[in-house]
Each structure stands twice: as structure tokens, then as C-alpha cells.
Design a protein around this motif. Structure first.
Motif, short mmCIF file in Angstrom:
data_model
loop_
_atom_site.label_atom_id
_atom_site.label_comp_id
_atom_site.label_asym_id
_atom_site.label_seq_id
_atom_site.Cartn_x
_atom_site.Cartn_y
_atom_site.Cartn_z
N LEU A 2 9.13 25.44 -34.38
CA LEU A 2 7.53 25.71 -33.51
C LEU A 2 7.81 27.33 -34.34
CD1 LEU A 2 6.87 24.69 -30.28
CD2 LEU A 2 6.26 24.41 -32.68
N LEU A 3 9.32 28.14 -34.69
CA LEU A 3 9.48 29.05 -34.82
C LEU A 3 8.12 29.93 -36.48
CD1 LEU A 3 10.82 31.67 -34.43
CD2 LEU A 3 12.68 30.47 -36.86
N PRO A 4 7.69 28.60 -37.11
CA PRO A 4 6.81 28.75 -38.04
C PRO A 4 5.62 29.26 -37.56
CG PRO A 4 8.60 27.05 -39.15
CD PRO A 4 8.77 27.67 -37.73
N PHE A 5 5.55 29.03 -36.76
CA PHE A 5 3.99 29.21 -35.95
C PHE A 5 3.91 29.96 -35.16
CE2 PHE A 5 5.28 24.71 -37.19
CZ PHE A 5 3.89 24.35 -37.69
N LEU A 6 4.15 30.81 -34.76
CA LEU A 6 5.05 31.90 -33.93
C LEU A 6 3.88 32.88 -34.18
CD1 LEU A 6 5.73 33.82 -31.68
CD2 LEU A 6 8.10 34.39 -32.47
N GLY A 7 3.56 33.26 -32.92
CA GLY A 7 2.27 35.22 -33.63
C GLY A 7 2.89 36.32 -33.54
N VAL A 8 3.80 36.78 -34.68
CA VAL A 8 4.28 37.59 -34.18
C VAL A 8 3.74 39.01 -34.25
CG1 VAL A 8 6.21 39.13 -35.58
CG2 VAL A 8 6.10 36.92 -36.44
N ARG A 9 2.29 38.46 -34.85
CA ARG A 9 1.73 40.22 -34.44
C ARG A 9 0.97 40.54 -33.00
NH1 ARG A 9 -2.18 41.49 -39.44
NH2 ARG A 9 -0.35 41.89 -41.14
N GLN A 10 0.65 39.54 -32.68
CA GLN A 10 0.84 38.98 -31.04
C GLN A 10 1.59 39.00 -29.78
OE1 GLN A 10 -0.47 36.82 -33.41
NE2 GLN A 10 -2.46 37.03 -33.99
N THR A 11 2.73 38.87 -30.59
CA THR A 11 3.62 38.93 -29.26
C THR A 11 4.45 40.55 -29.40
OG1 THR A 11 4.56 36.31 -30.29
CG2 THR A 11 5.88 37.74 -29.38
N ALA A 12 4.36 40.83 -30.67
CA ALA A 12 4.95 42.68 -30.61
C ALA A 12 4.29 43.38 -29.70
CB ALA A 12 4.99 43.20 -32.04
N ILE A 13 2.61 43.04 -29.49
CA ILE A 13 1.52 43.98 -29.34
C ILE A 13 1.63 43.10 -27.73
CG2 ILE A 13 0.54 44.71 -30.84
CD1 ILE A 13 -1.83 42.98 -30.85
N LEU A 14 2.17 42.82 -26.74
CA LEU A 14 2.02 41.28 -25.79
C LEU A 14 2.31 42.71 -24.69
CD1 LEU A 14 1.13 38.93 -25.05
CD2 LEU A 14 4.09 38.74 -24.38
N PRO A 15 1.04 43.28 -23.36
CA PRO A 15 1.64 43.89 -22.84
C PRO A 15 2.75 43.43 -21.96
CG PRO A 15 -0.32 42.84 -22.43
CD PRO A 15 0.30 42.95 -23.59
N LEU A 16 3.10 44.35 -20.57
CA LEU A 16 4.77 44.01 -20.28
C LEU A 16 3.94 43.18 -19.13
CD1 LEU A 16 6.47 45.26 -19.16
CD2 LEU A 16 5.78 46.97 -17.12
N SER A 17 2.80 42.90 -18.30
CA SER A 17 2.09 41.91 -17.71
C SER A 17 3.05 40.52 -18.25
CB SER A 17 0.37 41.85 -17.11
OG SER A 17 0.21 41.97 -18.09
N GLY A 18 2.02 40.65 -19.68
CA GLY A 18 2.18 38.92 -20.17
C GLY A 18 3.78 38.57 -20.74
N ILE A 19 4.99 40.01 -21.07
CA ILE A 19 6.06 39.28 -20.99
C ILE A 19 6.62 38.90 -20.11
CG2 ILE A 19 8.16 41.12 -21.36
CD1 ILE A 19 7.03 42.83 -23.19
N VAL A 20 6.39 40.04 -18.72
CA VAL A 20 6.33 39.53 -17.46
C VAL A 20 6.56 37.39 -16.93
CG1 VAL A 20 7.13 39.63 -14.93
CG2 VAL A 20 7.13 42.32 -16.41
N ASN A 21 4.78 37.54 -17.95
CA ASN A 21 4.54 36.37 -16.92
C ASN A 21 5.48 34.99 -18.40
OD1 ASN A 21 2.67 36.88 -15.32
ND2 ASN A 21 1.27 37.33 -16.53
#
Length: 313
Positions: A213-232
Motif C-alpha cells: 500500500l506504500l504507493p497509495f499512501l496520501g503523503v500530503r494528508q499524512t504530513a498535516i495530520l494533527p497530533l490527535s490523528g497521530i495518537v489515534n
């Protein structure tokens, strides 16, 4: 002479009975722990602001890292014994990855309830297909249990599925497809890879999913993920992926796949409860009634499988 022979026979049977009871006890502990953690998946699917493929890729990567650290601490080596094992286990990883993507997509295009409940057509598939692997005759009681689970699930979604157009139909389609993949993966893993430890299976399957699934990773969305999203994401990857699926694989080594599948039907019941507690979704009467049916089947499977193996001996 006969008394002595009978006494020796009873004494020799005790370690077997004790071993069976220990396996059953640990099997039920593993499956209920897995069910509890897996029932949280629906909440994570809704609160993490990423698409299903990105969530699945990241949860797999986190799970692999977590299992790797666990292996270092416990001095465990996640080695597969042969090339055949390598191909098979990584193939199962592909199935598991597609199952996760379709499952999360089902909940994202519809609701947590529809995604969770449509997924739980997989016990019916497991019951019908397992005799092809075990070479055992399909028991009437298993068919009845499967029908009861299906009835309970149908009651729970009866009002939602009145409208067969739009997101509900889409959610059910992806959920049932996910169920087929999950049942297939579980049966193949149980009957062909019993000699591989549970954490080793998940470690290698997690690598397969992350790479796939690496080619399908949303890099931009992941980069701006808030802290709560990272914890989840960390909670999803460590607890609900590495922990839950290791427990689940361990339970399949100790219990019949059909029993694990039917007890797993507690997941939508727990997911409904968590949705009510966390996001204030009040369950309807039909949901409570259907959940009661499922709880009854799961309780029967737990109690029945504890006694039946010993009775056969």
C-alpha cells in the motif's frame, strides 16, 4: 487387576484433559481480548482524517515496528522456516491488507454500524467452508448457530437496509467482500501455518501490507495530520493491529475457526456500545434485540466448546 488398569487409565488421561482445558482457557482469553480491541476499529475509521488505504498502510507499518521492538526486548526472531512459508504468509498478508482497506472503506462510505455488521457475514462463510479444510462433516448445530448469527445481524440493520440505494448498499457491498477475504485468510492460516508463531505471522503480513500500500499512501494528508490523528494511529497500530491480530491468530491455534468466528460476532455489539459511549449514538431497539441474539450464540459457543472436547475423550 482390572481396578489397577482402570486406575492407570484414569491417571494417564488427566494430563491430556488438563492440557485440553489449558488450551481452551488460553484460546478464549486470546479471542475475547482480540474482539475487544478489534471492536474499536470503527471509531478509528471515523476519527482519523485519512483514506482507507493510507490508514491501513500506516497501521501496518506501526504494527511491524511495535512487533519488532517487542522481538528485540524478548529476544525473538521472526524467521519463516522455508520459502514456501515465505510465499504463503506474504500472500496471506496481501489478503489481510485488502480486507482492511475494504473494511475501512465500507465504514467510511456508510456508517460504522453498516460496515461492522456486513463484515460479520464472515462467520457464515467460515462455517460453510471450514469442512473443506478440516474434512469434518458440517454439523447441524453449526448451521443453526450461523443462521442465528445472520438473523441477529439482519435484525440489527433491518431499518438501515430498508433503503437499498446510496451509501448503505455501497457499505454492505464492500463489507461482505471484506468478510470473504477475512474468512479465507483465517482458514488458510489455521490449516497451513500452525507451525508459525502468531506474532511472526503478523510481523511478516504487516510488512507485506505496508509495502503493497506504500504507493497509495496520501503523503500530503499524512504530513498535516494533527497530533490527535497521530495518537489515534499509534493506538490503532499497536493495540488494535499488532495486539489484536496477534491474539486472534493465537486463538485460531487453540480453537476451531468457526468458534472464533462466531465469538467474534461480539464485535458489532461492542462497537455499537462504544459508539453510544464515545460519539453519543443511541442504539435502537432492533440493534439491542439483534445484539442479544448474537451474544447468546457467542455464549453458547464458549460454553459448548469448553465441555465437548472432553466429552469426546
Amino acid at each position: 487387576m482390572n481396578l489397577s488398569r482402570d486406575r492407570n487409565k484414569r491417571m494417564s488421561s488427566r494430563p491430556v484433559d488438563s492440557s485440553l482445558n489449558a488450551d481452551l482457557s488460553s484460546g478464549f482469553t486470546f479471542v475475547y481480548s482480540a474482539v475487544f480491541l478489534m471492536s474499536l476499529n470503527g471509531l478509528f475509521a471515523k476519527v482519523i482524517p485519512l483514506d482507507a488505504a493510507s490508514i491501513t498502510a500506516l497501521r501496518s507499518f506501526i504494527a511491524v515496528v511495535g512487533l519488532g521492538l517487542f522481538g528485540l526486548i524478548r529476544n525473538r526472531r521472526y524467521r519463516l522456516p522455508s520459502m514456501a512459508h515465505l510465499v504463503g504468509v506474504y500472500g496471506l498478508g496481501v489478503l489481510l491488507g485488502i480486507h482492511w482497506v475494504t473494511f475501512f472503506h465500507s465504514m467510511q462510505v456508510s456508517t460504522v454500524a453498516v460496515g461492522m455488521l456486513s463484515l460479520f457475514s464472515f462467520p457464515i462463510l467460515t462455517i460453510l467452508v471450514e469442512p473443506l479444510f478440516s474434512r469434518e462433516r458440517l454439523a447441524g448445530g453449526d448451521i443453526v448457530a450461523g443462521i442465528l448469527v445472520l438473523a441477529g445481524l439482519s435484525v440489527m440493520v433491518s431499518q438501515d437496509l430498508a433503503d437499498l440505494h446510496g451509501p448503505i448498499l455501497s457499505g454492505v457491498f464492500w463489507g461482505v467482500g471484506s468478510a470473504f477475504l477475512f474468512a479465507t485468510r483465517n482458514l488458510v492460516q489455521k490449516y497451513f501455518f500452525q507451525d508459525v508463531t502468531s506474532d511472526t505471522l503478523l510481523f511478516h503480513q504487516g510488512i507485506a501490507i505496508a509495502v503493497m500500500l506504500l504507493p497509495f499512501l496520501g503523503v500530503r494528508q499524512t504530513a498535516i495530520l494533527p497530533l490527535s490523528g497521530i495518537v489515534n494511529l499509534l493506538l490503532l497500530g499497536i493495540l488494535c493491529t499488532a495486539g489484536a491480530h496477534t491474539f486472534y491468530a493465537a486463538s485460531l491455534k487453540r480453537l476451531p475457526a468457526k468458534s472464533v468466528a462466531l465469538i467474534g460476532c461480539l464485535q458489532p455489539v461492542l462497537a455499537t456500545l462504544f459508539a453510544w459511549l464515545v460519539i453519543q449514538e443511541t442504539p435502537q431497539l432492533n440493534v439491542l434485540f439483534g445484539g442479544a441474539i448474537i451474544l447468546s450464540v457467542a455464549a453458547y459457543e464458549s460454553a459448548g466448546k469448553r465441555s465437548r472436547p472432553l466429552l469426546r475423550r
